[in-house]
Design an enzyme around this catalytic site. Sequence first.
Site, short mmCIF file in Angstrom:
data_model
loop_
_atom_site.label_atom_id
_atom_site.label_comp_id
_atom_site.label_asym_id
_atom_site.label_seq_id
_atom_site.Cartn_x
_atom_site.Cartn_y
_atom_site.Cartn_z
N THR A 16 -9.60 27.79 8.95
CA THR A 16 -10.33 29.22 8.78
C THR A 16 -11.13 29.44 9.92
OG1 THR A 16 -10.05 28.92 6.39
CG2 THR A 16 -11.84 30.35 6.99
N ALA A 46 -6.51 20.87 18.53
CA ALA A 46 -5.97 19.60 17.70
C ALA A 46 -5.78 20.05 16.38
CB ALA A 46 -6.96 18.47 17.88
N VAL A 133 -25.05 25.17 8.73
CA VAL A 133 -25.95 25.66 7.49
C VAL A 133 -25.88 27.12 7.52
CG1 VAL A 133 -28.14 25.79 6.50
CG2 VAL A 133 -27.35 23.63 7.58
N GLY A 135 -23.61 29.63 7.48
CA GLY A 135 -22.63 30.41 8.42
C GLY A 135 -23.04 30.87 9.57
N ASP A 202 -22.08 20.44 -1.16
CA ASP A 202 -22.04 21.17 0.20
C ASP A 202 -23.63 21.84 0.26
OD1 ASP A 202 -20.66 23.15 2.61
OD2 ASP A 202 -21.96 24.51 1.31
N LYS A 206 -26.63 20.80 3.13
CA LYS A 206 -27.31 21.81 3.93
C LYS A 206 -28.80 21.64 3.47
CE LYS A 206 -23.46 24.98 3.82
NZ LYS A 206 -23.01 25.89 3.15
N GLY A 309 -16.73 32.05 5.77
CA GLY A 309 -15.60 33.21 6.42
C GLY A 309 -15.37 32.64 7.78
N1 LIG Z 1 -14.88 27.93 6.11
C1 LIG Z 1 -15.99 28.32 6.09
O1 LIG Z 1 -16.56 29.37 5.83
C2 LIG Z 1 -17.05 27.63 6.68
C3 LIG Z 1 -18.34 27.95 7.32
C4 LIG Z 1 -19.03 27.16 7.73
C5 LIG Z 1 -18.63 25.73 7.91
N2 LIG Z 1 -17.42 25.35 7.95
C6 LIG Z 1 -17.08 23.81 8.11
O2 LIG Z 1 -16.20 23.96 9.35
C7 LIG Z 1 -15.49 23.09 9.04
C8 LIG Z 1 -13.88 23.67 9.08
O3 LIG Z 1 -13.71 24.48 7.99
P1 LIG Z 1 -12.34 25.37 7.81
O4 LIG Z 1 -12.77 25.98 6.43
O5 LIG Z 1 -12.06 25.85 8.95
O6 LIG Z 1 -11.41 24.18 7.36
P2 LIG Z 1 -9.61 24.21 7.00
O7 LIG Z 1 -9.43 23.26 6.26
O8 LIG Z 1 -9.29 25.63 7.02
O9 LIG Z 1 -9.30 23.67 8.79
C9 LIG Z 1 -9.41 22.31 9.08
C10 LIG Z 1 -8.48 22.39 10.41
O10 LIG Z 1 -8.70 20.88 11.10
C11 LIG Z 1 -7.43 20.33 11.09
N3 LIG Z 1 -7.60 18.77 10.77
C12 LIG Z 1 -8.13 18.34 9.64
N4 LIG Z 1 -8.02 16.95 9.84
C13 LIG Z 1 -7.48 16.79 11.05
C14 LIG Z 1 -7.35 15.58 11.67
N5 LIG Z 1 -7.45 14.31 11.07
N6 LIG Z 1 -6.68 15.59 13.06
C15 LIG Z 1 -6.39 16.85 13.43
N7 LIG Z 1 -6.81 18.00 13.13
C16 LIG Z 1 -7.40 17.93 11.59
C17 LIG Z 1 -6.59 20.99 10.15
O11 LIG Z 1 -5.14 20.85 10.72
C18 LIG Z 1 -7.00 22.22 10.29
O12 LIG Z 1 -6.36 23.48 11.43
C19 LIG Z 1 -15.55 22.37 7.84
O13 LIG Z 1 -16.48 21.16 8.34
C20 LIG Z 1 -16.37 23.15 7.18
O14 LIG Z 1 -17.42 22.65 6.38
C21 LIG Z 1 -16.55 26.07 7.17
N1 LIG Z 2 -17.85 25.93 1.69
C1 LIG Z 2 -19.19 26.61 2.29
C2 LIG Z 2 -18.64 27.13 3.58
C3 LIG Z 2 -19.91 27.39 4.40
O1 LIG Z 2 -20.71 26.36 4.88
C4 LIG Z 2 -19.68 27.73 1.58
O2 LIG Z 2 -18.87 28.20 0.56
O3 LIG Z 2 -20.87 28.04 1.83
NA NA Z 3 -25.93 29.10 10.53
#
Ligand SMILES: NC(=O)c1ccc[n+]([C@@H]2O[C@H](COP(=O)([O-])OP(=O)(O)OC[C@H]3O[C@@H](n4cnc5c(N)ncnc54)[C@H](O)[C@@H]3O)[C@@H](O)[C@H]2O)c1
Ligand SMILES: N[C@@H](CCO)C(=O)O
Ligand code: NA
Length: 442
Positions: A16, A46, A133, A135, A202, A206, A309
């Site tokens: 994402t 990766a 924290v 987003g 989560d 934060k 997001g």
């Molecule tokens: N989605 C959100 O809105 C959001 C907001 C703030 C922070 N985050 C943080 O960002 C990070 C990623 O979230 P996301 O929603 O993009 O997750 P996601 O699950 O959509 O994507 C994770 C990606 O990492 C790769 N991956 C996972 N383990 C792996 C490994 N061992 N080796 C190589 N690649 C690997 C997966 O293939 C995938 O492409 C998390 O730490 C999440 O807490 C997400």
């Molecule tokens: N899963 C988290 C992503 C953003 O950190 C949330 O819903 O706030």
């Molecule tokens: Na932030």
Amino acid sequence: MIEYRNVRVALLGGGTVGAQVARLLLEHKEEFASRVGASLELTGIAVRNLDAPRSADLPKELFTTDAESLILGADIVIEVMGGLEPARSYILQAINSGADVVTANKALLATHGTELFEAAERVGAQLYFEAAVAGAIPIIRPLRESLAGDRVKRIMGIVNGTTNYILDKMDTEGASFEDALAVATELGYAEADPTADIDAFDAAQKASILASLAFHTTIPLEKVHREGIREVTGKTVELAKKAGYVVKLLAICERLIDPETGEEAVSARVYPALISREHPLASVHKANNAVFVEAEAAGSLMFYGAGAGGPETASAVLGDLVSAARRHIIGGPGLGASTNANLLVLPISTITTRYHVTLSVYDRPGVLASVADVFGRHGVSVELVEQGTFGSEAVSGEAAPTATLVIGTHAALESDLASTVSALAQLDAVSSVVSVLRVEGA
Ligand SMILES: NC(=O)c1ccc[n+]([C@@H]2O[C@H](COP(=O)([O-])OP(=O)(O)OC[C@H]3O[C@@H](n4cnc5c(N)ncnc54)[C@H](O)[C@@H]3O)[C@@H](O)[C@H]2O)c1
Ligand SMILES: N[C@@H](CCO)C(=O)O
Ligand code: NA
């Protein structure tokens, strides 16, 4: 045409957040170069599965499953994989091979932050984490830099997008918990395991990060009191609405006085609470977040925006990338954060707040008096009592009319409230304790 020096950027994770970081980095390549004064070259992404669908159309040749080789050749590593391992090892590998790091991984920082910050400090590497924290909202940099000359007294906010989305849909549309969670997952807000959102792991992660930065004290995750939204039913939301409140999952971090020693201490806690519909936090809808910071000299500050997001979170990641790249070409050690205030973290039992206790009672004479007596005996002062009859419940095989009693209290000590609730549950007149919610933001 200006010849820019190359800064090699390795991206760990193409989900994402990662796919949007890559898209924006490639789409605005020229702009990044002129802003940084160096060309940001995305050397690879990766991922676990090369053929997984992506939210952006990205060159196939960038993808690899060999994260370690990618890290070896990088000046800056962006970690948006999530999870503790191998993210922790990869970040340590990056730091130890001379790279700077940008991460969005609050779970990792709240669990292994001390180890990672020490490793970065040892070699002078930069470790940025604005996306971890709230987003897109700038909150880490304000606490780490802008407010570093002030004394933060209190932070209160909504820091989880998924649970806010769910509670908001339940409140505004009467949606079911399950349906709202399914949409939040579909929209990419929820963690890989949404239990992290629902049970407030989560938000607690934060709160641990925010409190550590705000109070210059390491606040371990296990010292953050945590209650999730699993118990918040449609009925709870409906009753709250009738009483002029909305249910929000709040993170609260504050300086307090330790009642035992009289010394300054801190509290960090996360729980669903009632907020008056007049309060600005009541109008934080969908996956938005809002954080109020109260500082001694600055007064009250409010930070509001998208808490989750893909593109929104990518914005925070890329802001960190620009900072890291600028410093990378100038040279010099990364930004430190002090944790030497070493304030004690108080347990939840010492916290004082107001409560709404909802009881299901048998509709018999003397019920109100016996309930009020329990509050009085435990030193909890009652502010209001509201009664409404609905439903019936079987008692010894017979249906007996039941009423719902909502008791609002004045500010009371958490430990006194806890013993009140245990005693209420034992009363013959009480069929069940429906909910106990704290009232915040008065
Ligand atoms: N989605 C959100 O809105 C959001 C907001 C703030 C922070 N985050 C943080 O960002 C990070 C990623 O979230 P996301 O929603 O993009 O997750 P996601 O699950 O959509 O994507 C994770 C990606 O990492 C790769 N991956 C996972 N383990 C792996 C490994 N061992 N080796 C190589 N690649 C690997 C997966 O293939 C995938 O492409 C998390 O730490 C999440 O807490 C997400
Ligand atoms: N899963 C988290 C992503 C953003 O950190 C949330 O819903 O706030
Ligand atoms: Na932030």
